[in-house]
Design a protein around this motif. Structure first.
Motif, PDB file in Angstrom:
ATOM      1  N   UNK A 175       0.832  -1.205   0.000  1.00 17.19           N
ATOM      2  CA  UNK A 175       0.000   0.000   0.000  1.00 17.19           C
ATOM      3  C   UNK A 175       0.872   1.264   0.000  1.00 17.19           C
ATOM      4  N   UNK A 176       1.974   1.217   0.775  1.00 19.92           N
ATOM      5  CA  UNK A 176       2.852   2.386   0.836  1.00 19.92           C
ATOM      6  C   UNK A 176       3.582   2.577  -0.487  1.00 19.92           C
ATOM      7  N   UNK A 178       2.321   1.810  -3.385  1.00 25.65           N
ATOM      8  CA  UNK A 178       1.323   2.413  -4.269  1.00 25.65           C
ATOM      9  C   UNK A 178       1.163   3.885  -3.968  1.00 25.65           C
ATOM     10  N   UNK A 179       1.094   4.200  -2.675  1.00 28.34           N
ATOM     11  CA  UNK A 179       0.942   5.599  -2.287  1.00 28.34           C
ATOM     12  C   UNK A 179       2.118   6.407  -2.836  1.00 28.34           C
ATOM     13  N   UNK A 180       3.330   5.877  -2.665  1.00 29.10           N
ATOM     14  CA  UNK A 180       4.519   6.574  -3.156  1.00 29.10           C
ATOM     15  C   UNK A 180       4.458   6.775  -4.659  1.00 29.10           C
ATOM     16  N   UNK A 181       4.078   5.729  -5.375  1.00 25.16           N
ATOM     17  CA  UNK A 181       4.001   5.849  -6.835  1.00 25.16           C
ATOM     18  C   UNK A 181       2.956   6.880  -7.224  1.00 25.16           C
ATOM     19  N   UNK A 182       1.811   6.860  -6.515  1.00 27.50           N
ATOM     20  CA  UNK A 182       0.770   7.817  -6.858  1.00 27.50           C
ATOM     21  C   UNK A 182       1.193   9.253  -6.569  1.00 27.50           C
ATOM     22  N   UNK A 183       2.053   9.423  -5.569  1.00 23.66           N
ATOM     23  CA  UNK A 183       2.509  10.778  -5.234  1.00 23.66           C
ATOM     24  C   UNK A 183       3.624  11.235  -6.172  1.00 23.66           C
ATOM     25  N   UNK A 184       4.008  10.365  -7.090  1.00 20.91           N
ATOM     26  CA  UNK A 184       4.964  10.784  -8.107  1.00 20.91           C
ATOM     27  C   UNK A 184       6.376  10.260  -7.895  1.00 20.91           C
ATOM     28  N   UNK A 185       6.556   9.305  -6.999  1.00 25.36           N
ATOM     29  CA  UNK A 185       7.894   8.750  -6.784  1.00 25.36           C
ATOM     30  C   UNK A 185       8.125   7.573  -7.735  1.00 25.36           C
ATOM     31  N   UNK A 189      13.617   7.754  -6.775  1.00 25.74           N
ATOM     32  CA  UNK A 189      12.820   8.471  -5.790  1.00 25.74           C
ATOM     33  C   UNK A 189      11.959   7.531  -4.956  1.00 25.74           C
ATOM     34  N   UNK A 193      12.144   7.785  -1.042  1.00 25.08           N
ATOM     35  CA  UNK A 193      11.007   8.231  -0.244  1.00 25.08           C
ATOM     36  C   UNK A 193      10.240   7.091   0.409  1.00 25.08           C
ATOM     37  N   UNK A 194      10.282   5.900  -0.163  1.00 27.83           N
ATOM     38  CA  UNK A 194       9.451   4.827   0.396  1.00 27.83           C
ATOM     39  C   UNK A 194      10.273   3.599   0.808  1.00 27.83           C
ATOM     40  N   UNK A 197      13.253   4.108   3.690  1.00 28.81           N
ATOM     41  CA  UNK A 197      12.758   4.312   5.059  1.00 28.81           C
ATOM     42  C   UNK A 197      11.902   3.159   5.563  1.00 28.81           C
ATOM     43  N   UNK A 198      11.116   2.542   4.683  1.00 36.46           N
ATOM     44  CA  UNK A 198      10.262   1.449   5.139  1.00 36.46           C
ATOM     45  C   UNK A 198      11.095   0.235   5.527  1.00 36.46           C
TER      46      UNK A 198
ATOM     47  N   UNK B  67      -2.241   2.373 -11.250  1.00 34.80           N
ATOM     48  CA  UNK B  67      -1.472   1.544 -10.322  1.00 34.80           C
ATOM     49  C   UNK B  67      -1.637   0.066 -10.628  1.00 34.80           C
ATOM     50  N   UNK B  82      -1.694  12.923 -14.301  1.00 34.93           N
ATOM     51  CA  UNK B  82      -1.553  11.860 -13.309  1.00 34.93           C
ATOM     52  C   UNK B  82      -2.613  12.080 -12.230  1.00 34.93           C
ATOM     53  N   UNK B  87      -6.442   6.791  -1.006  1.00 35.90           N
ATOM     54  CA  UNK B  87      -6.744   5.379  -0.803  1.00 35.90           C
ATOM     55  C   UNK B  87      -7.813   5.180   0.270  1.00 35.90           C
ATOM     56  N   UNK B  91      -2.837   5.251   4.357  1.00 35.69           N
ATOM     57  CA  UNK B  91      -1.574   5.003   3.645  1.00 35.69           C
ATOM     58  C   UNK B  91      -0.541   6.094   3.881  1.00 35.69           C
ATOM     59  N   UNK B  93       2.947   7.668   5.536  1.00 31.14           N
ATOM     60  CA  UNK B  93       4.261   7.110   5.822  1.00 31.14           C
ATOM     61  C   UNK B  93       4.530   7.245   7.319  1.00 31.14           C
ATOM     62  N   UNK B  95       7.061   6.899   9.092  1.00 27.02           N
ATOM     63  CA  UNK B  95       8.357   7.426   9.509  1.00 27.02           C
ATOM     64  C   UNK B  95       8.420   8.945   9.364  1.00 27.02           C
ATOM     65  N   UNK B 105       4.711  14.941  -1.853  1.00 25.80           N
ATOM     66  CA  UNK B 105       4.396  15.243  -3.261  1.00 25.80           C
ATOM     67  C   UNK B 105       4.929  16.600  -3.709  1.00 25.80           C
ATOM     68  N   UNK B 108       8.493  16.062  -4.574  1.00 21.59           N
ATOM     69  CA  UNK B 108       8.603  15.318  -5.824  1.00 21.59           C
ATOM     70  C   UNK B 108       8.225  16.188  -7.019  1.00 21.59           C
ATOM     71  N   UNK B 152      -2.535  15.412   1.637  1.00 23.89           N
ATOM     72  CA  UNK B 152      -1.391  14.946   0.862  1.00 23.89           C
ATOM     73  C   UNK B 152      -1.776  14.750  -0.605  1.00 23.89           C
ATOM     74  N   UNK B 156      -0.839  17.221  -4.603  1.00 27.22           N
ATOM     75  CA  UNK B 156      -0.423  16.862  -5.967  1.00 27.22           C
ATOM     76  C   UNK B 156      -0.901  17.897  -6.977  1.00 27.22           C
TER      77      UNK B 156
END
Ligand SMILES: Nc1ncnc2c1ncn2[C@@H]1O[C@H](COP(=O)(O)OP(=O)(O)OP(=O)(O)O)[C@@H](O)[C@H]1O
Ligand SMILES: [Mg+2]
Lengths: 284, 264
Positions: A175-176, A178-185, A189, A193-194, A197-198, B67, B82, B87, B91, B93, B95, B105, B108, B152, B156
């Motif tokens: 899920x994280x 996917x979240x990272x990819x959706x945020x543009x990573x 990157x 970003x994901x 750290x994970x 995705x 995009x 979600x 979801x 992070x 950390x 975002x 990025x 978040x 974007x």
């Protein structure tokens, strides 16, 4: 944590009363230390009793007090610190190289299917191999030299570190990702970003285990590969045995134990800090 | 074709789904999550997807977000924008602090540090969490986390917003406030000539009637578009207005009929 001075009554008062029993820092530290201190005292007492029983002569098994006196002399003289410097240098270089090898190897195996198929189980196999078994080969390859020790330290520690990385990357929650990819990573990157750290908690666990192996390999190496003129901790242990200096043998052993524990403590602290940040510690 | 397109032919579409099929797994274990779903969404349109649990709503949004890959059919997003996906779970992070999560975002996208700071503050204010920037996700309630996730996603600054039951974990009052906030934001974007297209998944038909330009009903497994209706209630709306209630009742009846047909 500000305490309200407003009048409190009924159930709230009960609540606060129970909260006031939360122990302060000093008593928490004490609660954590006294069992350890008691255990240490018991161990020393047992040791003393064995000495008194006359099971072994004093020159083979000295009393705790004799060892303590020697340890004091050892620590206040130059020998300990000269030895520690050499040993710490080897540990730092060896462990540092193992970290580099382990991270690169782990990342490569985690990402590249072919490498995983080829090396995945071999890394685990290497991990189970007692590092002392590498020495005969290391000595043939590098003679009695720094390189022989370095070789074994890296071989001992790198597989654990690599396994930590593989484990960490494998268990990044999808899920994280996917979240990272959706945020543009994308690409690097996504790692920055994901994934990195994970995977950090698992990597720290791998480093901790890697350190334990590195330290053991290093001590084995210093006992086996005695290099002339070098007075590392391991060499001092060997000399002490050859001179039948039992108090010194035990003193050096205590130093080895303490150094290993202190570094391990650093990793435990790092691990706890991460878990607290992530909210994985069930406290406060 | 199961769809009846409400968008006039020839008008540009922000999101176009044509015959989208999604099958999970293979052989005997295969699950058809979506079956030939066709849907055109106009730029700036607010579409609510309603359907029973497990009918493929999350699957649909994940496909639009790129995705997951479709098993059949095609999805086109105008200008290859995009879409931002909020979600079903927050979801976040774990950390990073709340503020740092919202900042990801922005980083990025290459925004400068000072600009990022003000943007983060604005976005957190939008979801009423201005005071929580330095907290960590685990220190927040479920509803608060969801609001951070919304901030978040908004960071974007995307023309297409996909929202998967975003307000499911909120109390009615906070939800009402966020409905207003979302509607305000969406109206402002459309008025400014930067249309914001929203695909919004919900179980709550009142919520759908409160927010949507159009409500689309999906059937239970496999998901198909079975019914859709434009919502001709003037904005700004109130969730407790009579018109919203009437429409919600109609949608509920349709939904009941659908669920009943499948014997759930
Ligand atoms: N990764 C997956 N692998 C296999 N099957 C899946 C997967 N994801 C979803 N499914 C199946 O696809 C169907 C649709 O799932 P989806 O999550 O899209 O439903 P949903 O409409 O979002 O439900 P809900 O309202 O409960 O969130 C379900 O039957 C589910 O079991
Ligand atoms: Mg869902």
């Amino acid at each position: 944590m500000a305490t309200d001075t407003v009048t409190i009554s009924g159930l709230d008062a009960l609540e606060v009363a129970s909260q006031q029993k939360v122990p302060g820092r000093a008593s928490r530290v004490w609660a954590a230390t006294w069992p350890k201190l008691t255990a240490l005292a018991l161990a020393l007492g047992l040791w003393q009793v064995v000495v008194w029983s006359g099971w072994k002569p004093e020159y083979a098994l000295p009393a705790p007090l004799t060892v303590a006196t020697d340890l004091w002399a050892y620590a206040t003289g130059g020998a300990l610190w000269d030895g520690l410097l050499i040993t710490a240098q080897r540990a730092a270089i060896g462990f540092g190289a193992a970290v580099a090898v382990g991270l690169v190897l782990g990342l490569a195996v985690a990402r590249v299917k072919v490498l995983r198929a080829a090396l995945g189980s071999m890394i685990t196999a290497l991990q189970t191999m007692p590092s002392i078994a590498w020495f005969p080969l290391a000595i043939l390859l590098f003679q009695l030299s720094e390189q022989a020790i370095f070789f074994v330290v890296v071989l001992g520690a790198a597989p654990s570190i690599a396994n930590g990385v593989i484990h960490g990357v494998d268990y990044v929650p999808p899920l994280l990702l996917r979240a990272g990819r959706n945020l543009g990573a994308r690409g690097l990157n996504l790692y920055r970003y994901v994934i990195a750290p994970a995977a950090l908690p698992a990597i720290v666990a791998g480093l901790k285990q890697g350190w334990a192996f590195a330290w053991r390999s290093l001590m084995a190496g210093e006992l086996l590969v005695v290099i002339a003129k070098s007075t590392s901790i391991g060499v001092q242990l060997t000399y002490a045995r050859e001179l039948s200096d039992a108090p010194r043998v035990i003193s050096v052993m205590i130093v080895i134990l303490v150094v290993g524990l202190l570094v391990d403590l650093l990793f435990t602290k790092a691990d706890n800090a991460i878990r607290r940040r992530w909210g994985l510690l069930d406290r406060e | 074709m199961t769809s009846t397109t409400l968008v006039p032919e020839g008008a540009t579409t922000a999101v176009a789904l044509s015959g989208v099929t999604k099958v999970y797994g293979r052989g005997a274990d295969a699950v058809v999550a979506l079956d030939r779903v066709s849907l055109d969404v106009a730029p700036g349109e607010f579409v609510c997807l309603v359907g029973a649990s497990g009918c493929g709503k999350s699957t649909l949004l994940n496909l639009v977000a790129g995705l997951d890959a479709v098993s059949g059919g095609g999805i086109h997003v105008a200008g290859d924008a995009r879409p931002g996906l909020m979600f079903q779970e927050p979801a976040l992070f774990p950390w990073l602090t709340v503020g740092a999560n919202v900042e990801v975002p922005l980083k990025l996208r290459g925004l400068a540090g000072a600009e990022r700071k003000t943007r983060v503050a604005e976005l957190l204010d939008t979801v009423h969490l201005g005071d929580f920037a330095r907290r960590r996700p685990h220190e927040l309630s479920g509803g608060m986390r969801q609001r951070v996730a919304l901030a978040r996603t908004l960071a974007l600054d995307t023309p297409v917003l996909l929202m998967d039951e975003p307000f499911g974990a909120l109390d009615a009052m906070t939800r009402d406030i966020l409905h207003d906030e979302l509607e305000r934001l969406w109206t402002a974007r459309n008025a400014a000539g930067k249309p914001l297209t929203v695909l919004f998944v919900t179980h709550n038909v009142r919520e759908a009637a409160r927010l949507a330009d159009r409500i689309v009903l999906l059937s239970s497994r496999p998901g198909r578009v079975i019914w859709q209706t434009p919502v001709d209630v003037a904005r700004p709306r109130r969730i407790d207005s009579a018109e919203v209630a009437t429409l919600a009742a109609e949608v509920t009846d349709r939904l009941r009929a659908e669920v009943g047909r499948h014997g759930h």
